[in-house]
Design a protein around this motif. Structure first.
Motif, PDB file in Angstrom:
ATOM      1  N   VAL A 307       0.858  -1.179   0.000  1.00  0.00           N
ATOM      2  CA  VAL A 307       0.000   0.000   0.000  1.00  0.00           C
ATOM      3  C   VAL A 307       0.895   1.230   0.000  1.00  0.00           C
ATOM      4  N   ASN A 308       0.637   2.157  -0.928  1.00  0.00           N
ATOM      5  CA  ASN A 308       1.593   3.236  -1.158  1.00  0.00           C
ATOM      6  C   ASN A 308       0.895   4.393  -1.861  1.00  0.00           C
ATOM      7  N   ASN A 309       1.299   5.610  -1.546  1.00  0.00           N
ATOM      8  CA  ASN A 309       0.937   6.768  -2.372  1.00  0.00           C
ATOM      9  C   ASN A 309       1.845   6.741  -3.603  1.00  0.00           C
ATOM     10  N   ASP A 310       1.385   6.122  -4.648  1.00  0.00           N
ATOM     11  CA  ASP A 310       2.241   5.834  -5.803  1.00  0.00           C
ATOM     12  C   ASP A 310       2.283   6.999  -6.787  1.00  0.00           C
ATOM     13  N   THR A 311       2.724   8.144  -6.281  1.00  0.00           N
ATOM     14  CA  THR A 311       2.949   9.330  -7.094  1.00  0.00           C
ATOM     15  C   THR A 311       4.297   9.916  -6.688  1.00  0.00           C
ATOM     16  N   GLY A 316      -2.703  12.399  -2.783  1.00  0.00           N
ATOM     17  CA  GLY A 316      -4.069  12.314  -3.267  1.00  0.00           C
ATOM     18  C   GLY A 316      -4.445  10.956  -3.833  1.00  0.00           C
ATOM     19  N   ARG A 317      -3.456  10.120  -4.126  1.00  0.00           N
ATOM     20  CA  ARG A 317      -3.763   8.770  -4.606  1.00  0.00           C
ATOM     21  C   ARG A 317      -3.105   7.739  -3.693  1.00  0.00           C
ATOM     22  N   LEU A 318      -3.889   6.767  -3.292  1.00  0.00           N
ATOM     23  CA  LEU A 318      -3.404   5.656  -2.483  1.00  0.00           C
ATOM     24  C   LEU A 318      -3.783   4.370  -3.197  1.00  0.00           C
ATOM     25  N   SER A 319      -2.802   3.490  -3.405  1.00  0.00           N
ATOM     26  CA  SER A 319      -3.032   2.298  -4.222  1.00  0.00           C
ATOM     27  C   SER A 319      -2.542   1.044  -3.522  1.00  0.00           C
ATOM     28  N   LEU A 320      -3.144  -0.064  -3.925  1.00  0.00           N
ATOM     29  CA  LEU A 320      -2.738  -1.385  -3.456  1.00  0.00           C
ATOM     30  C   LEU A 320      -2.099  -2.111  -4.631  1.00  0.00           C
ATOM     31  N   TRP A 321      -0.821  -2.438  -4.492  1.00  0.00           N
ATOM     32  CA  TRP A 321      -0.065  -3.125  -5.535  1.00  0.00           C
ATOM     33  C   TRP A 321       0.096  -4.597  -5.170  1.00  0.00           C
ATOM     34  N   ARG A 333      -1.961  -3.134 -10.005  1.00  0.00           N
ATOM     35  CA  ARG A 333      -2.287  -2.033  -9.099  1.00  0.00           C
ATOM     36  C   ARG A 333      -3.785  -1.801  -9.076  1.00  0.00           C
ATOM     37  N   ARG A 334      -4.359  -1.634  -7.880  1.00  0.00           N
ATOM     38  CA  ARG A 334      -5.744  -1.215  -7.703  1.00  0.00           C
ATOM     39  C   ARG A 334      -5.768   0.064  -6.882  1.00  0.00           C
ATOM     40  N   THR A 335      -6.544   1.030  -7.309  1.00  0.00           N
ATOM     41  CA  THR A 335      -6.626   2.307  -6.620  1.00  0.00           C
ATOM     42  C   THR A 335      -7.606   2.219  -5.456  1.00  0.00           C
TER      43      THR A 335
END
Length: 398
Positions: A307-311, A316-321, A333-335
């Motif tokens: 789980v990471n702010n992948d920017t 503003g975006r948090l994703s599960l990789w 990746r799922r947002t």
């Protein structure tokens, strides 16, 4: 091709279970600063979450630790309540963890002089696993650390990196770290947790720590359940903090870190081959990170979830990789969140039923432009991940 075949096989194994994706607030959004949650499943099946809340962060002496519980099989979190409040001092960055003896461990720092450099690490233990509400603490004491070889490693590494640093914030921080690297007080205070400990098959518990004093990390190690502590060799870098530890099947341990350093903004990584005592050089992965906490978990089926702010900028975006090869590549990746607010500092666990639970700091402005904050809880399963939202195609060091 090999990775795609592995992914197809994994998807087939998930086919018997429908996708799950549920979200809820732990409590209704409100005005107080609320941040840095940690989540655990207790021995009786309840979910237990802690976080800190108050009128600010380290500068506010009213900051305290709060908690809530989601009963096993329930759909509503209990009312929030105070779990720790050190009078006149901020309590921050709590983590909770249930060890193999089914004890609940709570670690957090008391901030002595309203600066992160003064953090004093604390430990409380609940012998019954925290199943009473609130938990009944059977021991409480500070964790005092003298990190191994920290001064000499810091001096050598900062001197090595300084020539390549341009004038500016990161060079100034490195030069300040060099001045502090021989002062015992700075070396022994300032250590803070952020993500879950990792317990090894031997019973050794690794507690990842970091310090804003030097913008780097170390691992606190106990082989006797917290009675005594030592540390790993330091993970020295320019900004690799808040390490999350995950163990490969061959026994190697990977640390993934937030990037507080100079560009490029990437999740930073290091590896240990001796149960957390020594670590390879900290390097950039290809995974974006804007200087925000990341956590990685080895799932029961063998995949890894991150789980990471992948920017490279903003939260503003948090994703599960998802990785199917123990972190070497992250093709899925799922947002979880993508909006105008701030969604950060995730805590991830896998429950006994296989479902994946994530809590994180949630901050958005309402129609009146007032910022409201809470802790968000998401429950998903691996079936929800089987149809990738997008191909991230990022990789980590091997």
């Amino acid at each position: 091709m090999r990775l795609m075949l592995l992914f197809a096989a994994t998807c087939a194994a998930w086919a018997g279970e429908g996708p799950i994706h549920e979200t809820r607030f732990v409590f209704e959004p409100q005005a107080l600063h609320t941040h840095s949650s940690s989540l655990v499943q207790l021995p009786n099946g309840d979910l237990f979450a802690v976080w800190y809340a108050g009128s600010g962060e380290r500068k506010a002496d009213d900051v305290k630790l709060e908690a809530a519980r989601l009963p096993a099989g329930g759909t509503r979190w209990s009312a929030r309540y105070t779990i720790v409040d050190t009078p006149g001092f901020p309590d921050c960055n709590p983590i909770v963890f249930v060890d193999s003896k089914k004890r609940l461990l709570l670690l957090w720092p008391i901030i002595i002089d309203n600066n992160w450099e003064s953090a004093l690490l604390q430990l409380r233990v609940s012998g019954d696993g925290g199943v009473t509400d609130p938990p009944r603490w059977t021991s409480a004491e500070p964790v005092l650390l003298k990190p191994r070889h920290l001064s000499e490693r810091l001096i050598a590494e900062i001197n090595r990196l300084l020539p390549a640093l341009p004038a500016g914030k990161h060079r100034e921080e490195a030069e300040l770290g060099l001045k502090r690297a021989s002062e015992k007080l700075y070396l022994r205070l300032g250590w803070m947790p952020r993500v879950h400990p990792l317990e090894l098959p031997s019973g050794r518990i690794l507690v990842p720590l970091y310090t804003d004093t030097f913008n780097m990390s170390v691992i606190a190690i106990t082989d006797d359940g917290g009675a005594t502590w030592t540390t790993s060799e330091p993970l020295v870098s320019l900004g690799g903090v808040q390490p999350s530890l995950v163990r490969r099947k061959d026994g190697g341990i990977v640390a993934y870190m937030r990037d507080n350093g100079p560009p490029p903004q990437r999740v930073m990584a290091s590896e240990s081959r001796d149960d957390g005592m020594t670590w390879s050089a900290v390097v950039d992965s290809e995974i974006p990170n804007p200087g925000s906490s990341v956590e990685v978990l080895a799932l029961k089926g063998g995949a890894w979830a991150m789980v990471n702010n992948d920017t490279e900028k903003g939260r503003g975006r948090l994703s599960l990789w998802l990785s199917l090869d123990e972190g070497r590549t992250w093709p899925v990746r799922r947002t979880l969140e993508d909006g105008a607010g701030s969604y950060s500092y995730p805590s991830i666990i896998q429950a006994a039923d296989g479902s994946i639970h994530i809590t994180y700091s949630h901050s958005e402005r309402n129609a009146a432009k007032k910022e409201l904050q809470s802790i968000r809880h998401v429950r998903v399963n691996e079936a929800w991940l089987r149809e990738p939202q997008s191909a991230a195609a990022a990789s980590s060091p091997r």
